[in-house]
Design a protein around this motif. Structure first.
Motif, mmCIF file in Angstrom:
data_model
loop_
_atom_site.group_PDB
_atom_site.id
_atom_site.type_symbol
_atom_site.label_atom_id
_atom_site.label_comp_id
_atom_site.label_asym_id
_atom_site.label_seq_id
_atom_site.Cartn_x
_atom_site.Cartn_y
_atom_site.Cartn_z
ATOM 1 N N LEU A 34 6.183 -31.760 -3.453
ATOM 2 C CA LEU A 34 6.774 -30.986 -2.374
ATOM 3 C C LEU A 34 8.149 -31.534 -2.044
ATOM 4 O O LEU A 34 8.278 -32.634 -1.540
ATOM 5 N N VAL A 35 9.151 -30.784 -2.330
ATOM 6 C CA VAL A 35 10.504 -31.255 -2.132
ATOM 7 C C VAL A 35 10.925 -31.048 -0.693
ATOM 8 O O VAL A 35 10.297 -30.334 0.072
ATOM 9 N N GLY A 36 12.041 -31.669 -0.345
ATOM 10 C CA GLY A 36 12.473 -31.652 1.037
ATOM 11 C C GLY A 36 12.698 -30.261 1.577
ATOM 12 O O GLY A 36 12.342 -29.961 2.710
ATOM 13 N N ALA A 37 13.313 -29.398 0.788
ATOM 14 C CA ALA A 37 13.591 -28.051 1.284
ATOM 15 C C ALA A 37 12.312 -27.292 1.562
ATOM 16 O O ALA A 37 12.200 -26.571 2.548
ATOM 17 N N ILE A 38 11.327 -27.441 0.664
ATOM 18 C CA ILE A 38 10.052 -26.761 0.887
ATOM 19 C C ILE A 38 9.349 -27.368 2.094
ATOM 20 O O ILE A 38 8.718 -26.678 2.871
ATOM 21 N N SER A 39 9.502 -28.676 2.278
ATOM 22 C CA SER A 39 8.892 -29.298 3.437
ATOM 23 C C SER A 39 9.480 -28.771 4.726
ATOM 24 O O SER A 39 8.854 -28.831 5.782
ATOM 25 N N GLU A 41 12.276 -18.011 1.476
ATOM 26 C CA GLU A 41 13.399 -17.883 2.390
ATOM 27 C C GLU A 41 14.188 -19.178 2.480
ATOM 28 O O GLU A 41 15.424 -19.184 2.445
ATOM 29 N N VAL A 42 13.481 -20.291 2.609
ATOM 30 C CA VAL A 42 14.160 -21.578 2.736
ATOM 31 C C VAL A 42 14.918 -21.912 1.456
ATOM 32 O O VAL A 42 16.074 -22.337 1.491
ATOM 33 N N TYR A 43 14.275 -21.714 0.318
ATOM 34 C CA TYR A 43 14.950 -22.026 -0.938
ATOM 35 C C TYR A 43 16.155 -21.121 -1.133
ATOM 36 O O TYR A 43 17.200 -21.550 -1.618
ATOM 37 N N ARG A 44 16.023 -19.894 -0.726
ATOM 38 C CA ARG A 44 17.133 -18.969 -0.866
ATOM 39 C C ARG A 44 18.302 -19.433 -0.014
ATOM 40 O O ARG A 44 19.465 -19.352 -0.418
ATOM 41 N N PHE A 45 18.019 -19.949 1.172
ATOM 42 C CA PHE A 45 19.084 -20.479 2.017
ATOM 43 C C PHE A 45 19.710 -21.718 1.386
ATOM 44 O O PHE A 45 20.933 -21.852 1.328
ATOM 45 N N MET A 46 18.854 -22.626 0.883
ATOM 46 C CA MET A 46 19.362 -23.871 0.326
ATOM 47 C C MET A 46 20.165 -23.638 -0.949
ATOM 48 O O MET A 46 21.086 -24.371 -1.266
ATOM 49 N N MET A 64 11.609 -28.493 -7.754
ATOM 50 C CA MET A 64 11.679 -27.285 -6.937
ATOM 51 C C MET A 64 11.328 -26.049 -7.755
ATOM 52 O O MET A 64 10.550 -25.197 -7.339
ATOM 53 N N ARG A 65 11.934 -25.986 -8.934
ATOM 54 C CA ARG A 65 11.713 -24.824 -9.789
ATOM 55 C C ARG A 65 10.246 -24.732 -10.197
ATOM 56 O O ARG A 65 9.655 -23.651 -10.218
ATOM 57 N N VAL A 67 7.606 -9.679 -1.718
ATOM 58 C CA VAL A 67 7.570 -11.130 -1.894
ATOM 59 C C VAL A 67 7.731 -11.493 -3.365
ATOM 60 O O VAL A 67 8.464 -12.420 -3.714
ATOM 61 N N ASN A 68 7.075 -10.752 -4.241
ATOM 62 C CA ASN A 68 7.216 -11.015 -5.670
ATOM 63 C C ASN A 68 8.649 -10.775 -6.137
ATOM 64 O O ASN A 68 9.143 -11.490 -7.028
ATOM 65 N N ALA A 69 9.323 -9.796 -5.562
ATOM 66 C CA ALA A 69 10.719 -9.552 -5.929
ATOM 67 C C ALA A 69 11.595 -10.730 -5.525
ATOM 68 O O ALA A 69 12.480 -11.151 -6.280
ATOM 69 N N LYS A 70 11.362 -11.280 -4.349
ATOM 70 C CA LYS A 70 12.140 -12.440 -3.900
ATOM 71 C C LYS A 70 11.906 -13.641 -4.813
ATOM 72 O O LYS A 70 12.843 -14.369 -5.168
ATOM 73 N N LEU A 71 10.664 -13.858 -5.187
ATOM 74 C CA LEU A 71 10.349 -14.982 -6.068
ATOM 75 C C LEU A 71 10.948 -14.775 -7.450
ATOM 76 O O LEU A 71 11.406 -15.726 -8.089
ATOM 77 N N ALA A 72 10.960 -13.538 -7.931
ATOM 78 C CA ALA A 72 11.565 -13.251 -9.229
ATOM 79 C C ALA A 72 13.062 -13.527 -9.204
ATOM 80 O O ALA A 72 13.644 -14.051 -10.160
#
Length: 818
Positions: free
Chosen positions: A3-8, A470-475, A524-525, A604-609
């Protein structure tokens, strides 16, 4: 590090408030979360997150003529405790709880602390309290340890304490001390009883017995203890009769005292210690691993409790900021109790589930299927909705629980999410109710135990997955085209559920930067790819198994979706059990809430893709999303009723079987019931902020003759013919999880957006939030419980209690953290 910092930071939690937990390695995390109060079905119990290991638990009972038959052990509504639940629980190394049992005349406080070390470290719990004035006979306190699996364990009872030593492959060497306070008082006993030689244990601070129990039956500790105590009491009656006479006093403290029996016999795996008390009392249970650096002395317990209590309170305010928002101390205490009791309801479950290999036949279809079978044993780490009534994992509930837990402890949240995904089978199916092992099955009627592979449940786990995206997208926003990001939003404005708001960004920027820089992009990936794979499998499962009837059209979007598992009056799989649907059920009906859930899953799947740079899958999801959003309106919007409705098929009134083509015999008709089901597209952000449809939906919510009350939004319109009828589970009562979705959607999608419905959205949001907070607080102050639902006419809490699952969403509502 998994679990990386951004996900945390996924729920915008301050790292300083979480003691740097985000930087834990997975091995550290596994060790820190190994031991816990992971038996939420008990008033107090511990176990490690290991199958077939060491269990412990508390029991107690009053010593009058009848209470010994009603030993307290597992949480039961019928026990009629006036209060129980955690006042503080951080999920890692501290938890304190109050138990008030007026029927047995006793109050008990438990204070649990843990010290990190090898094999999960060491832990201790101090029990303290008093018998009440109404209790003249005293009470018996029992604490036990039982070994379910392989290993060795033995106990010795001395004058003032008991000691257990043992070893298992998973836990290594360990020692346990059960030490009553020297100040504990034994109830007053008649002098003639004290002189009977066979009753030598009378007046002792502690006694114990050892029993050999089948490993699969250790969880039946209460039944086993009660049997042993009854046999002992029968002998004591004989001793008293022989020495004093049959008419002599038979004090419960004498009859139910235990001799130190069976302690020297080999192959014992269940050990009970008993302390009989009157007035104020305390005793300590101390479990120590072989790591000398993790030792705990009795003198340490007070210091550990006080320091962790202070740390908890500081962290709670740093996380939710309720005092800063002007809430009173009593309101803050209520919120603290809610979060703590949700965390105290986390459990580790291991065992076999009763599964059917074949889909359950549709309503009205007579089809023979194979008998259900027990699965191979597996484990689940999960929160629970209600310790007395639903002490197991529920898929529908879990996603809502993580909206609270994720703000408090993101690592634990991810552990739970991943634990659920590990139960997913090759087809993408997750059993909606996890009834693992004989202990869990003992709480569930047989007709509800079998899980069928065609029974889906709302995919609320994706709430947390979306937060991560959302968080990863921001980071990582610099790597992603802003046009692409904007194109996946379900609303036109950036101020919605797919965008980070300014206050979120400010909080994220305050995160410990080391937690982010220490985390590799590869890790992260990998995490995102795992989540994306699970989300895609879940979507594939829904689109394959919940597909609608053929009478409406041929394409996927035109055909829609249908919950399996329908009966005349229930659609349990929808989560909104008895909400009115088409009568009779039909294989051609289409359910608008399910359509909204599938559309949400696609988004949600579109965002993850997009985040995974999977262009092919992104293109596919974008196409499906566009198609579904259009078809949602085409299939389910009823312009005449101005609402989203279910759809079913019926024969045309004017059909002439002699003259008309048989293919034109049926037509689709709307099944409209104003309430939670009809709101679902708006709740999941699928209705544009400038749509006329949104205005009609907001009018419905705000109308007191429809859904509005002074206590929250009711589940079914007051004007509906089924309102308050029959079971009346989702036919009017107010539920916190759906009210949370109303507030969350308004806050994320409509309140801050310039448009025709902004003022109305703000008005509804402000008043609804105020009503919910005031009523939940009023009911908690009155009853000391959180409730499964609230009465729409009076606001009174009703049905299961304590219900510290999604009712604890009142805390992010207070904090305005959606």
């Amino acid at each position: 590090m998994r679990l990386v910092g951004a996900i945390s930071a996924l729920f915008v939690v301050s790292t300083s408030a979480t003691r740097g937990d985000e930087q834990l390695s997975q091995s550290q995390l596994d060790s820190e979360l190994l031991w816990g109060t992971y038996r939420p079905n008990l008033y107090f119990g511990t176990r490690p997150r290991l199958p077939n290991s060491l269990l412990s638990g508390l029991m107690w009972f009053g010593l009058d003529e009848t209470n010994w038959q009603n030993i307290r052990h597992s949480c039961e509504l019928g026990d009629n405790l006036s209060e129980y639940g955690y006042q503080r629980h951080n999920g890692r190394d501290f938890g304190e709880q109050m138990l008030r049992d007026s029927d047995h005349g006793i109050e008990i406080k438990s204070e649990f602390v843990k010290v990190a070390g090898k094999n999960g470290g060491s832990w201790a719990v101090r029990f303290s309290g008093q018998t009440t004035e109404s209790n003249e006979e005293g009470a018996a306190l029992v604490y036990y340890f039982g070994l379910e699996g392989n290993g060795a364990i033995a106990m010795n009872v001395g004058k003032g304490s008991a000691k257990i030593v043992g070893k298992t492959d998973d836990l290594g060497l360990f020692s346990i001390r059960i030490v009553p306070s020297a100040k504990n008082k034994f109830p007053v006993v008649a002098k003639q009883l004290q002189k009977i030689p066979e009753l030598s244990s009378v007046g002792k601070k502690i006694s114990g017995i050892a029993v050999s129990a089948p490993k699969t039956e250790v969880w039946r500790a209460k039944d086993i203890f009660q049997r042993e105590m009854f046999l002992s009491a029968r002998k004591r009656v004989g001793f008293i009769s022989n020495h004093v006479g049959a008419d002599s006093p038979m004090a419960g403290s004498v009859l139910f005292s235990l001799d130190n029996d069976g302690l020297k016999k080999r192959d014992r795996n269940l050990f009970f210690t008993q302390m009989i008390v009157h007035g104020k009392f305390s005793f300590d249970v101390i479990f120590e691993c072989e790591d000398k650096n993790a030792s705990i002395s009795r003198n340490d317990i007070d210091f550990l409790v006080k320091s962790r209590r202070t740390g908890f309170d500081h962290r709670f305010e740093a996380t939710f900021g309720l005092r800063g928002k002007g809430f009173s101390e009593k309101q803050v205490d209520m919120a603290r109790d809610a979060v703590s009791s949700l965390i105290g309801g986390i459990g580790y479950f291991h065992g076999s589930g009763l599964l059917s290999k074949d889909p359950k036949p549709e309503y009205g279809i007579d089809q023979v299927i194979s008998e259900p079978e027990l699965s191979e044993p597996y484990s689940l780490f999960a929160t629970t909705p209600s310790r007395p009534f639903f002490p197991r994992g529920f898929l529908w509930d879990e996603g809502f629980h993580q909206l609270v837990l994720g703000q408090w402890d993101s690592n634990m949240c991810m552990e739970i999410i991943q634990s659920w995904f590990k139960t997913m089978d090759a087809s993408g199916w997750i059993a909606r109710e996890q009834i693992l092992g004989s202990e869990a099955r003992s709480k569930v009627p047989p007709e509800f135990q079998v899980q069928y592979p065609n029974f889906a449940n709302p995919p609320t786990l994706l709430f947390a997955v979306e937060k991560i995206a959302e968080v990863y997208r921001f980071m990582d926003h610099s790597k992603i085209s802003s046009d692409k990001l904007h194109g996946l939003d379900l609303q036109d404005s950036g101020e919605n559920g797919c965008e980070m708001k300014d206050d979120d960004i400010d909080l994220l920027q305050k995160q410990d930067e080391k937690a982010v820089t220490d985390s590799s992009d590869t890790t992260m990936r990998k995490t995102l790819d795992e989540l994306a794979e699970n989300a895609q499998r879940l979507l594939d499962y829904f689109q394959r198994t919940q597909i609608g009837g053929s009478a409406i059209g041929k394409s996927l979007a035109e055909r829609g979706y249908r919950w399996r598992g329908r009966t005349m009056d229930h659609t349990l799989t929808s989560g909104i059990d008895d909400y009115p649907r088409a009568r009779p059920p039909s294989t051609d009906e289409l359910h608008v809430d399910l359509y909204a859930w599938v559309t949400y899953m696609i988004s949600v799947n579109a965002k993850l893709a997009l985040l995974s740079d999977d262009a092919e899958r992104l293109s596919e999801m974008e196409t499906q999303l566009e198609c579904h959003l259009k078809a949602l309106n085409d299939i389910h919007w009823n312009e005449q009723e101005r609402m989203f409705c279910d759809v079913t098929v019926q024969m045309r009134d004017d059909f002439d079987e002699l003259e008309d083509d048989e293919d034109s015999a049926y037509e689709h008709v709307f099944v409209c019931h104003r309430g939670y089901v009809s709101l679902m597209p708006m709740l999941l952000g699928l209705v544009p902020h400038d749509s006329d449809k949104l205005g009609h939906i907001l009018d419905m919510i705000e109308d007191p003759d429809e859904l509005w009350t002074d206590y929250g939004v009711r589940s079914l319109s007051k004007s509906d013919q089924y309102y308050g009828k029959d079971e009346n589970y989702w036919r009017g009562p107010i539920w916190l999880n759906i009210n949370y979705l109303v507030l969350s959607s308004l806050h994320r999608n409509y309140v801050s957006v310039e448009g025709p419905h902004k003022k109305q959205s703000q008005r509804i949001y402000t008043k609804l939030r105020e009503n919910l907070i005031n009523n939940v607080f009023a009911q908690y102050e009155h009853s000391r419980f959180f409730w499964e639902q609230y009465n729409p006419e009076t606001g009174v809490g009703q049905r299961t209690h304590p219900f510290t699952g999604w009712t604890t969403l009142i805390v992010p509502i207070m904090a305005e953290k959606y």
